[in-house]
Design an enzyme around this catalytic site. Structure first.
Site, PDB file in Angstrom:
ATOM      1  CE  LYS A 196      -2.401   1.657   3.680  1.00  0.00           C
ATOM      2  NZ  LYS A 196      -3.514   1.789   4.644  1.00  0.00           N
TER       3      LYS A 196
ATOM      4  CE  LYS B 290      -7.135   2.552   9.122  1.00  0.00           C
ATOM      5  NZ  LYS B 290      -6.715   3.932   8.805  1.00  0.00           N
TER       6      LYS B 290
END
Length: 397
Positions: free
Chosen positions: A186, A287
Site C-alpha cells: 500500500k 479499523k
C-alpha cells in the site's frame, strides 16, 4: 445520573447455549499516555510522524488485566480526536459509565450500548471496550479470536509505505518489503505524489498486489487524474475524497474501474449500508478504533459478508497490544485482503511486549491461541514509554 439496563444474558442457537454471559467486577481502570519513537518517519497526506503518541488502557478485574490501545495521535488529523480529547472523554464520561453500569454488563457487546449516549469519540470508546474484550476472554480462558468466531490460524500481511523523498528511495523500500515476504503493497499518495509515482512502481513491479491510500487528499475536481489510476491495475484506491463523504465517492466510483475502499467515512454498520446502496465503494477497511470497538467491527464484518463485500483490517501505527487486537479481528472469515498488521519490527526498535509480533513464515502472522489477545506485556518497557499515568478505582464511583 447514568444508568443502563440489559436483559440479554445468553445467546441461543437451535436451543443450545453457545456463549454464557457472566458478570465480572471491574476493580480499577488505568490510563497511560505513551510516546514511542518510530524507527523511521511515516509520512501521509496529513504530514510526517516521527514519534507515536497514543494511550494504553488497562482494565483490572477478578485478578486479571485486559489491555488495549487508544489509537489517537497528538493532533486531530486523522479524525476529530487526539490524546487530549480522548483522555478527557474517557475520564469524565466513559469510565464513570462503565463503573456505574457494570452490574448490567454481561458481555463486551453491551458496552457499546452503554456508550451510545455519548456521541462519536470512537477512538476513546474503542480503547475501553477492547480492553474489556481482552479481560472477558482471559477470564473465560479463551482466545479473543475464538470468541470473535475467527476461523484462521494465520493471517496474510501487507505493508503500508509512507510518502518518500524520492521515487528511487520508494522502489528500494518496496523491493526490500517484497523480499521480506509482504503480500500486498500500500502506497500513500497525495497531490503531486500520485500518478508518476504509481507509474514507476508498476513499471518496476508489474505483478505485485498494489493499492493507493489517499487519506482524503482529493476532490471531484481531480476526477481526471483519479481516472488515470485505472492504468495501474490497483487492488483499490482508499478514501480518495473527503473524510466524511459517501456522496461524492458514489459519483467517483461510477467513473473508475478501480474499486474504491472507504476508511475514514465508515464508523458504524449503517454507514456501510448507505455507502453500498449508493455505490460509493466496493471494499471496506475496518479499523477497530475508527468504528468504536470490536462489537461494531464484528457487525460491519458480518454485514459485508452478507453482501459479498470484501473487508480488510487497516492499521494505525499500533504498538504490539493494538496489533494483537487487529490480528484477532483479521482471523474472521471475510478478511480476504492482506491487512496492515505487520510485525512489530516494521515500526519499532523495541515493542512493549515480551515477545514482539513477528512473521511465522514470510508474509504470514500466526493468530495467538492463548487467553485474550494472547500476548504478554513487558511492564518494564511499558513503564519506559509511559509519560502520564492515572488510576481510576471503582470505589470512587
Amino acid at each position: 445520573m447514568f444508568t443502563w439496563k440489559t436483559t440479554s444474558f445468553i445467546k441461543k442457537n437451535k436451543g443450545k447455549e453457545v456463549e454464557m454471559r457472566t458478570k465480572l467486577k471491574i476493580d480499577r481502570i488505568i490510563l497511560r499516555k505513551m510516546k514511542m519513537p518510530l524507527k523511521d518517519p511515516f509520512e501521509t497526506s496529513f504530514g510526517a510522524i516521527k514519534d507515536r503518541t497514543f494511550m494504553i488502557v488497562e482494565i483490572h478485574g477478578e485478578g486479571e488485566v485486559g489491555y488495549a490501545e487508544v489509537v489517537t495521535e497528538s493532533a486531530p488529523l486523522y479524525n476529530e480526536e487526539c490524546v487530549g480529547t480522548a483522555w478527557h472523554v474517557m475520564e469524565e464520561f466513559l469510565i464513570p459509565l462503565m463503573f456505574k453500569n457494570q452490574q448490567y454488563i454481561q458481555h463486551p457487546d453491551e458496552i457499546s450500548a452503554i456508550f451510545k449516549q455519548i456521541k462519536r469519540h470512537y477512538l476513546a470508546k474503542s480503547g475501553l471496550e477492547s480492553a474489556y474484550w481482552d479481560l472477558h476472554a482471559k477470564l473465560g480462558n479463551k482466545s479473543l479470536s475464538s470468541i470473535l468466531s475467527g476461523q484462521k490460524e494465520s493471517i496474510e500481511v501487507g505493508v503500508s509505505i509512507g510518502i518518500q523523498t524520492s521515487i528511487s528511495e520508494l522502489l528500494v523500500k518496496i523491493d526490500s518489503y517484497l523480499t521480506e515476504g509482504y503480500r500486498r503493497i500500500k502506497l500513500k499518495i497525495k497531490p503531486g505524489w500520485d500518478y508518476d509515482v504509481l507509474r514507476e512502481v508498476r513499471n518496476h513491479f508489474p505483478h505485485i498486489p498494489l493499492m493507493a491510500d489517499a487519506n482524503s487528499a482529493y476532490t471531484l475536481q481531480d476526477i481526471n487524474l483519479l481516472k488515470k489510476l485505472d492504468e495501474f491495475n490497483l487492488l483499490m484506491v482508499e478514501q480518495p475524497l473527503s473524510h466524511d463523504d459517501i456522496i461524492d465517492h458514489s459519483i467517483l466510483q461510477k467513473e473508475l474501474n478501480t474499486p474504491i475502499c472507504l476508511d475514514e467515512s465508515i464508523h458504524q454498520v449503517d454507514d456501510v449500508r448507505k455507502a453500498l446502496d449508493l455505490g460509493s465503494c466496493q471494499i471496506i477497511n475496518i479499523k477497530i478504533g475508527r468504528v468504536g470497538g470490536l462489537t461494531e467491527a464484528k457487525k460491519i464484518h458480518d454485514y459485508c459478508l452478507s453482501r459479498n463485500i470484501p473487508v480488510w483490517c487497516g492499521g494505525m501505527l499500533e504498538a504490539g497490544l493494538g496489533r494483537a487486537h487487529n490480528i484477532a479481528l483479521a482471523s474472521m472469515q471475510n478478511f480476504n485482503i492482506p491487512g496492515d498488521t505487520s510485525p512489530s519490527s516494521r515500526y519499532w526498535e523495541e515493542d512493549i511486549l515480551e515477545e514482539p509480533i513477528q512473521f511465522s513464515q514470510p508474509g504470514m502472522i500466526n493468530v495467538p491461541k492463548g487467553p485474550g489477545i494472547g500476548v504478554n506485556v513487558n511492564l518494564e518497557k511499558l513503564n519506559k514509554y509511559t509519560t502520564l499515568l492515572k488510576t481510576y478505582d471503582s470505589s470512587e464511583f
